[in-house]
Design an enzyme around this catalytic site. Structure first.
Site, short mmCIF file in Angstrom:
data_model
loop_
_atom_site.label_atom_id
_atom_site.label_comp_id
_atom_site.label_asym_id
_atom_site.label_seq_id
_atom_site.Cartn_x
_atom_site.Cartn_y
_atom_site.Cartn_z
CG ASP A 21 30.69 13.54 -3.17
OD1 ASP A 21 29.97 14.45 -3.82
OD2 ASP A 21 30.88 12.51 -3.84
CG ASN A 69 33.59 21.26 -8.74
OD1 ASN A 69 33.97 21.52 -7.42
ND2 ASN A 69 33.37 20.17 -8.92
#
Length: 241
Positions: A21, A69
C-alpha cells in the site's frame, strides 16, 4: 478440533504476506502521476522478492490486485495490468534461474486473455522449481475465497462424498487456494493503514500482524529484515496463556 503448540518465542517465519500500500501517496508527495508510484512499486517487488529469498522465507505472498480494485479509474487499472505484463516479461527468466516457483491466487482468469496466457505460461515454466514460492494475489478477495470453499464443501456433502459432521478447520482449510502452503506466520501492511482489506482473512487467524508507516515504493530488504526481527521478538500464543 484444531490444536496449536504451546506459546513460544516466534521462530523465523516460513510464510510472509504483504499488503503493498502507498504507491499513490508516494507519487502524490512527489507531484508525480499515480502510475509513477505503481512503477516504483514494481521495483519494490523485485527488491523484496530477492530479500525474502536471502532471508530464508519459504513463501512470500503479495497482494497485487484485489477484487475491489476494479472500482479504480479505468486508466489506472489499465496501467496496473500493463505493469503486470512488464513484470512477467522482465522477471520470469530470473525466477526460473533463481529456482523460485510462481503461484497465483484469486480469479485471475477474469483478466484479459493475453494476460491470462502470460500468467499460465509463467506458472508452468516455474512449476518444477524447488526453491522459494512467490504467490501473487490477483483479482483476489478473501471473502470470495471463503464462499467458494464453502460452496465446494457443500457440493461434496450434497453428493455424498463428505459427511457434514466431519467438516472441521483442517477440512475447510483444504478447500482454500492456499491449502498446500505453510500456515501464514506474518502479515505486513505498508503505508500506515491498519486494516486487512479482504486479504487472507482465514489464513490470518493466528498470524502476527505488523503495520509499518513505510510506503510500498520505499520498502526494501532492510525494511523486510527489520519486520522479521520484530516478528522474532513476539511470543505466539495461539489463544493460550
Amino acid at each position: 478440533m484444531a490444536t496449536h503448540p504451546a506459546p513460544v518465542a516466534a521462530a523465523a517465519p516460513r510464510h510472509v504476506a504483504i499488503i503493498m500500500d502507498g504507491n499513490g501517496r508516494w507519487a502524490k508527495a512527489r507531484r508525480l502521476p499515480r502510475i509513477a508510484g505503481h512503477k516504483q512499486g514494481v521495483e519494490a517487488v523485485r527488491r523484496v522478492t530477492r530479500a525474502a529469498r536471502d532471508l530464508g522465507i519459504e513463501v512470500l505472498t503479495l497482494y497485487a490486485f484485489s477484487s475491489e480494485n476494479w472500482r479504480r479509474p479505468e486508466e489506472e487499472v489499465r496501467d496496473l495490468m500493463g505493469l503486470l505484463r512488464h513484470f512477467l516479461r522482465a522477471e520470469l527468466d530470473d525466477l526460473v534461474a533463481e529456482n523460485v516457483r510462481l503461484r497465483v491466487i484469486g480469479d485471475y482468469h477474469a483478466l484479459s486473455r493475453d494476460l491470462v496466457a502470460m500468467i499460465d505460461g509463467a506458472i508452468e515454466r516455474t512449476a518444477h522449481n524447488t526453491g522459494p514460492i512467490l504467490v501473487i494475489a490477483l483479482n483476489y478477495g478473501a471473502q470470495a475465497e471463503i464462499v467458494a470453499a464453502a460452496r465446494r464443501l457443500a457440493g461434496a456433502a450434497r453428493d455424498g462424498a463428505l459427511d457434514p459432521e466431519a467438516i472441521d478447520e483442517a477440512t475447510f482449510a483444504s478447500a482454500l487456494t492456499t491449502r498446500d502452503l505453510p500456515p501464514l506466520d506474518l502479515l505486513i501492511r505498508t503505508s500506515g493503514e491498519q486494516r486487512l482489506s479482504n486479504f487472507l482473512l482465514w489464513q490470518a487467524a493466528y498470524a502476527e500482524l505488523l503495520f509499518v508507516d513505510t510506503l510500498w515504493p520505499d520498502f526494501d530488504g532492510a525494511t523486510l529484515a527489520h519486520a522479521i526481527e520484530t516478528f522474532g521478538r513476539r511470543q505466539r500464543r495461539f489463544g493460550g496463556l
